[in-house]
Design an enzyme around this catalytic site. Structure first.
Site, short mmCIF file in Angstrom:
data_model
loop_
_atom_site.label_atom_id
_atom_site.label_comp_id
_atom_site.label_asym_id
_atom_site.label_seq_id
_atom_site.Cartn_x
_atom_site.Cartn_y
_atom_site.Cartn_z
N GLY A 1 41.54 35.86 38.06
CA GLY A 1 42.68 36.72 38.36
C GLY A 1 42.81 36.92 39.85
O GLY A 1 41.81 36.89 40.58
N THR A 2 44.03 37.11 40.30
CA THR A 2 44.28 37.29 41.73
C THR A 2 45.72 37.73 41.91
O THR A 2 46.51 37.72 40.98
CB THR A 2 44.04 35.97 42.50
OG1 THR A 2 44.13 36.20 43.89
CG2 THR A 2 45.07 34.92 42.11
N THR A 3 46.06 38.10 43.13
CA THR A 3 47.46 38.32 43.50
C THR A 3 47.68 37.76 44.89
O THR A 3 47.01 38.18 45.85
CB THR A 3 47.83 39.82 43.49
OG1 THR A 3 47.50 40.38 42.22
CG2 THR A 3 49.32 39.99 43.74
N LYS B 1 41.47 34.45 50.69
CA LYS B 1 42.38 33.65 49.86
C LYS B 1 43.52 33.03 50.66
O LYS B 1 44.37 32.35 50.08
CB LYS B 1 42.94 34.53 48.74
CG LYS B 1 41.87 35.04 47.79
CD LYS B 1 42.45 35.82 46.64
CE LYS B 1 41.35 36.36 45.74
NZ LYS B 1 41.89 37.15 44.61
#
Length: 283
Positions: A69-71, A102
């Site tokens: 998961g990430t944004t 990231k």
């Protein structure tokens, strides 16, 4: 004890038959000479693409799953491109790291983002940096954002179906101005003015769509990126950590800020909401 039966029907067995004694010496470690195969060496087995799916089966149909998961987000505006990301790396319910970078600095004018498998994104975007540098040395000019994104898309397309997990954005400033592309592990390549990728992207899009305009000032654009990531980290359990913001300008990218989403920004925005709720309403 002879174990040749283990290689029957594989690329290794075919190579042994083709090169005979030379291959046997190399495989046994008795010779340092490398046969001129004129080809990439394949791992044992005839179907590397299905290795992960076929080798890691448990009670479920396919036991090996990517849980991540990430944004990440980026958008183009009149002052360039804003790139904002969180810093949490998760493996299912386990938080592996809270300080992952990231945003990958491909070169002084190009940035890439990381969503999906950290190893896949990190490796292939760093490989893209190498190829961009070679392009610059051969052609005596910087590579365009379109060409860089096409290189990455072509590369990952060659590995389609082999287990890559990538949802990246490639952005920068070239002769045409600020440019933003989305590239994923299937080789999909899209150009746009704003993208958000990751498990928290739906939350980020809600804030981003509400506040986005082409004519945003630089300060307002940077704040929009921060708020979008903050709200995603607040609602999405797989996103969190720090909010990292970059600004891509005509003379290259700039690392703008590195702020804690759970402490600094949360209490700052909470205080602003409290102030707005107590302000007298105008008639």
């Amino acid at each position: 004890m002879k174990l040749d039966f283990l290689d029957e029907g594989t690329s290794r067995a075919r190579t042994r038959e083709e090169f005979g004694e030379e291959f046997q010496q190399l495989w046994s470690g008795n010779s340092c000479a490398v046969p001129d195969l004129h080809a990439l060496t394949l791992p044992p087995g005839d179907a590397p693409a299905s290795f992960l799916a076929n080798s890691f089966r448990g009670r479920e149909e396919q036991a090996l799953k990517f849980l991540h998961g990430t944004t990440t987000l980026a958008f183009v505006f009149q002052g360039g491109v804003v790139v904002a990301v969180d810093s949490r790396a998760s493996m299912g319910q386990y938080i592996g790291s809270g300080t992952v970078r990231k945003i990958i600095e491909i070169n002084p004018y190009l940035l890439g983002t990381m969503a999906g498998g950290a190893a896949d994104c990190s490796f292939w975007e760093r490989d893209l940096g190498r190829r961009c540098r070679l392009h610059e040395l051969r052609n005596k000019q910087r590579i365009s954002v379109a060409a860089a994104s096409k290189l990455l898309a072509n590369t990952v397309y060659g590995y389609k179906g082999m287990g890559l997990s990538m949802g990246t954005m490639i952005t920068g400033w070239d002769k045409t101005g600020p440019v933003l592309y989305y590239v994923d592990n299937d080789g999909t390549r899209l150009r746009g003015n704003k993208f958000s990728v990751g498990s928290g992207s739906t939350y980020a899009y809600g804030v981003l769509d509400a506040g986005y305009r082409w004519d945003l000032s630089v300060d307002d654009a940077l704040e929009l990126g921060r708020r979008s990531i903050y709200h995603a980290t607040h609602r999405d359990a797989a996103s969190g950590g720090y909010i990292n913001v970059y600004h891509v300008k005509e003379d290259g990218w700039v690392n703008i800020s590195h702020e804690d989403s759970g402490m600094d920004k949360h209490y700052q925005y909470a205080a602003e909401r409290e102030l707005q709720s107590t302000a007298p309403m105008e008639s």
